[in-house]
Every structure is written in C-alpha cells, then in structure tokens.
Design a protein around this motif. Sequence first.
Motif, PDB file in Angstrom:
ATOM      1  N   SER A  83       0.288  60.743 157.632  1.00 43.11           N
ATOM      2  CA  SER A  83      -0.693  60.587 156.560  1.00 43.11           C
ATOM      3  C   SER A  83      -2.078  60.826 157.133  1.00 43.11           C
ATOM      4  CB  SER A  83      -0.625  59.168 155.979  1.00 43.11           C
ATOM      5  OG  SER A  83      -1.752  58.894 155.165  1.00 43.11           O
ATOM      6  N   ILE A  84      -2.946  61.503 156.390  1.00 41.11           N
ATOM      7  CA  ILE A  84      -4.305  61.719 156.893  1.00 41.11           C
ATOM      8  C   ILE A  84      -5.279  60.680 156.340  1.00 41.11           C
ATOM      9  CG2 ILE A  84      -3.915  64.186 157.223  1.00 41.11           C
ATOM     10  CD1 ILE A  84      -5.715  64.632 154.733  1.00 41.11           C
ATOM     11  N   GLY A  85      -4.783  59.704 155.564  1.00 40.78           N
ATOM     12  CA  GLY A  85      -5.680  58.661 155.080  1.00 40.78           C
ATOM     13  C   GLY A  85      -5.116  57.915 153.895  1.00 40.78           C
ATOM     14  N   PRO A  86      -5.711  56.753 153.563  1.00 45.49           N
ATOM     15  CA  PRO A  86      -5.212  55.914 152.476  1.00 45.49           C
ATOM     16  C   PRO A  86      -5.722  56.367 151.108  1.00 45.49           C
ATOM     17  CG  PRO A  86      -7.044  54.816 153.528  1.00 45.49           C
ATOM     18  CD  PRO A  86      -6.833  56.109 154.288  1.00 45.49           C
ATOM     19  N   TYR A  87      -5.321  57.575 150.733  1.00 47.50           N
ATOM     20  CA  TYR A  87      -5.692  58.116 149.435  1.00 47.50           C
ATOM     21  C   TYR A  87      -4.642  59.147 149.051  1.00 47.50           C
ATOM     22  CZ  TYR A  87      -7.736  61.224 152.923  1.00 47.50           C
ATOM     23  OH  TYR A  87      -7.924  62.001 154.032  1.00 47.50           O
ATOM     24  N   VAL A  88      -4.709  59.619 147.814  1.00 41.11           N
ATOM     25  CA  VAL A  88      -3.683  60.520 147.304  1.00 41.11           C
ATOM     26  C   VAL A  88      -4.266  61.917 147.108  1.00 41.11           C
ATOM     27  CG1 VAL A  88      -2.077  60.983 145.419  1.00 41.11           C
ATOM     28  CG2 VAL A  88      -2.469  58.633 146.158  1.00 41.11           C
ATOM     29  N   LEU A  89      -3.567  62.925 147.625  1.00 37.99           N
ATOM     30  CA  LEU A  89      -3.911  64.318 147.391  1.00 37.99           C
ATOM     31  C   LEU A  89      -2.921  64.919 146.401  1.00 37.99           C
ATOM     32  CD1 LEU A  89      -4.501  65.419 151.100  1.00 37.99           C
ATOM     33  CD2 LEU A  89      -6.265  65.035 149.369  1.00 37.99           C
ATOM     34  N   SER A  90      -3.277  66.048 145.837  1.00 40.69           N
ATOM     35  CA  SER A  90      -2.377  66.713 144.893  1.00 40.69           C
ATOM     36  C   SER A  90      -1.232  67.433 145.589  1.00 40.69           C
ATOM     37  CB  SER A  90      -3.161  67.706 144.023  1.00 40.69           C
ATOM     38  OG  SER A  90      -4.116  67.026 143.236  1.00 40.69           O
ATOM     39  N   GLY A  91      -1.335  67.608 146.889  1.00 35.57           N
ATOM     40  CA  GLY A  91      -0.279  68.258 147.650  1.00 35.57           C
ATOM     41  C   GLY A  91      -0.552  68.161 149.127  1.00 35.57           C
ATOM     42  N   GLY A  92       0.386  68.628 149.922  1.00 32.84           N
ATOM     43  CA  GLY A  92       0.274  68.490 151.362  1.00 32.84           C
ATOM     44  C   GLY A  92      -0.498  69.586 152.057  1.00 32.84           C
ATOM     45  N   GLU A  93      -0.951  70.601 151.315  1.00 30.72           N
ATOM     46  CA  GLU A  93      -1.595  71.736 151.962  1.00 30.72           C
ATOM     47  C   GLU A  93      -2.885  71.350 152.679  1.00 30.72           C
ATOM     48  OE1 GLU A  93       1.497  73.147 149.503  1.00 30.72           O
ATOM     49  OE2 GLU A  93      -0.201  71.861 148.936  1.00 30.72           O
ATOM     50  N   LEU A  94      -3.735  70.591 152.017  1.00 24.46           N
ATOM     51  CA  LEU A  94      -4.971  70.163 152.679  1.00 24.46           C
ATOM     52  C   LEU A  94      -4.664  69.283 153.880  1.00 24.46           C
ATOM     53  CD1 LEU A  94      -7.290  69.370 149.625  1.00 24.46           C
ATOM     54  CD2 LEU A  94      -7.474  71.291 151.219  1.00 24.46           C
ATOM     55  N   ALA A  95      -3.671  68.412 153.745  1.00 25.71           N
ATOM     56  CA  ALA A  95      -3.280  67.557 154.863  1.00 25.71           C
ATOM     57  C   ALA A  95      -2.763  68.399 156.029  1.00 25.71           C
ATOM     58  CB  ALA A  95      -2.209  66.563 154.414  1.00 25.71           C
ATOM     59  N   ALA A  96      -2.002  69.447 155.731  1.00 22.09           N
ATOM     60  CA  ALA A  96      -1.496  70.330 156.789  1.00 22.09           C
ATOM     61  C   ALA A  96      -2.643  71.002 157.524  1.00 22.09           C
ATOM     62  CB  ALA A  96      -0.561  71.377 156.194  1.00 22.09           C
TER      63      ALA A  96
END
Length: 223
Positions: free
Chosen positions: A135-148
């Motif tokens: 996880s890159i942080g305690p929040y929700v993204l719309s998908g994993g692309e930004l996290a990747a």
Amino acid sequence: MVIDVFTLFPEWFDWFLGQRHVRNALRLGHDLRLFNYRDTTPLGAGQVDDSPYGGGAGMVIRVDVVDAALQAVYGPDTAAMLARRRVAVLAASGRRLDDTVAAELAGLETLTLLCGRYEGIDERVAEHLANDSISIGPYVLSGGELAAMVVADTVFRKLPGALGDEHSAIEESFSPALEGAPEYPHYTRPAAYRGWEVPEILLSGHHEEVRRWRRAAAAKRRE
C-alpha cells in the motif's frame, strides 16, 4: 532489475517511462514491462471483472483473469513463479511503502506489481498467486496504476546510476544518512527576496557547519 506491471491501462505509463531517472535506469539495463489483463483474459469480449459475491457496488477483477495473465508471462507453474520472484498486489490493505521497503524491493532482481481496478482484485489472487501486498498510503485510489508508478519510482531511483549523481540518493528524506528524518530545507538564489532571507550559515562556506545545520534541521522536522 526488471519490474513487470499487470494493468488494464498500460498506455498510462507513457509519461512515467519518459522521466529522466527512469530512462537512465532503462539505459543501464533495467526494465519496466507492461502487460494488459485483457490480452490474455479467458473470457469473451475482453471481460476481466465481475460483480462481487455477497452484493455491493462496483466490480472485482477475476482471479482466473489474473491467473491467465501471469501464466502467459511466467508459465503454468505458480509455485515455481512464486519461488523465484516477488509478486505484489497493490492494495490498501498491504504493508505500507516506506524507504526501508523501497530499499528492500530495489535489492531484488525481479518484481511483479498487480494493479487492481474498480473494487479491486479477487482476494484469492493475494492468497494464492502473490507473495506480497503493498500500500502506498491510508487512502483509496481508483486503481493500482498510480500506486505502481510510485513503487517503481521509489525503486528505480535507488538503483546506482539512475539519478546521474551517485550522491543524490544518499542524504534524502527517510534515508539512513539522516537517521530516518525528512530531508533538511533547501534554498537557492536569490539570497534575499521580499525580505525573506536564506539562513546565513548556508552562505558561509563552512562545510562542516553547514553539515551540522542540515542534520539539526532534518532532526527538527521529525519532531
């Protein structure tokens, strides 16, 4: 190092691949490969998701879709795949990415990142097709692309030569050189602007005193 990203939107990474330190890493022989779940889905019409069991809003990427994508790249032996490489689901429930985790990942030869979308990925992927979750942080993204991209960025910039100057990654936020503290403040010209002055010590030319000031400023930011 080779980072493989499985995603529904490989074209989104065009910008990331154009970043200077990423280009440097690729020129040094490292690689970032992109694989689209839709290219290998066993379902018709490019379907990759389905409604969640138990009800609820949103759609979930299917386990058979992820399995097919992984087998197409790594072969049918899941146990062998997991024995020889790190496969990480990008999820809010994963272990939190920090500088220590980034350094750990940068020490690997291969890393696979599985991007979710919609409501995420069937939990059986994390249970049986992966051996890590990040996880890159305690929040929700719309998908994993930004996290990747965040994970890949933190990893690539730790590889020797990626930043151009080998000293660039030594004293930076959360590094061992700063004992895990955020990086000290930076200033540049003009020395005075609208009455806002650069700390005098930074203009003194006394390198040891500057070093002590920076360490103290970094430590203060951690308080």
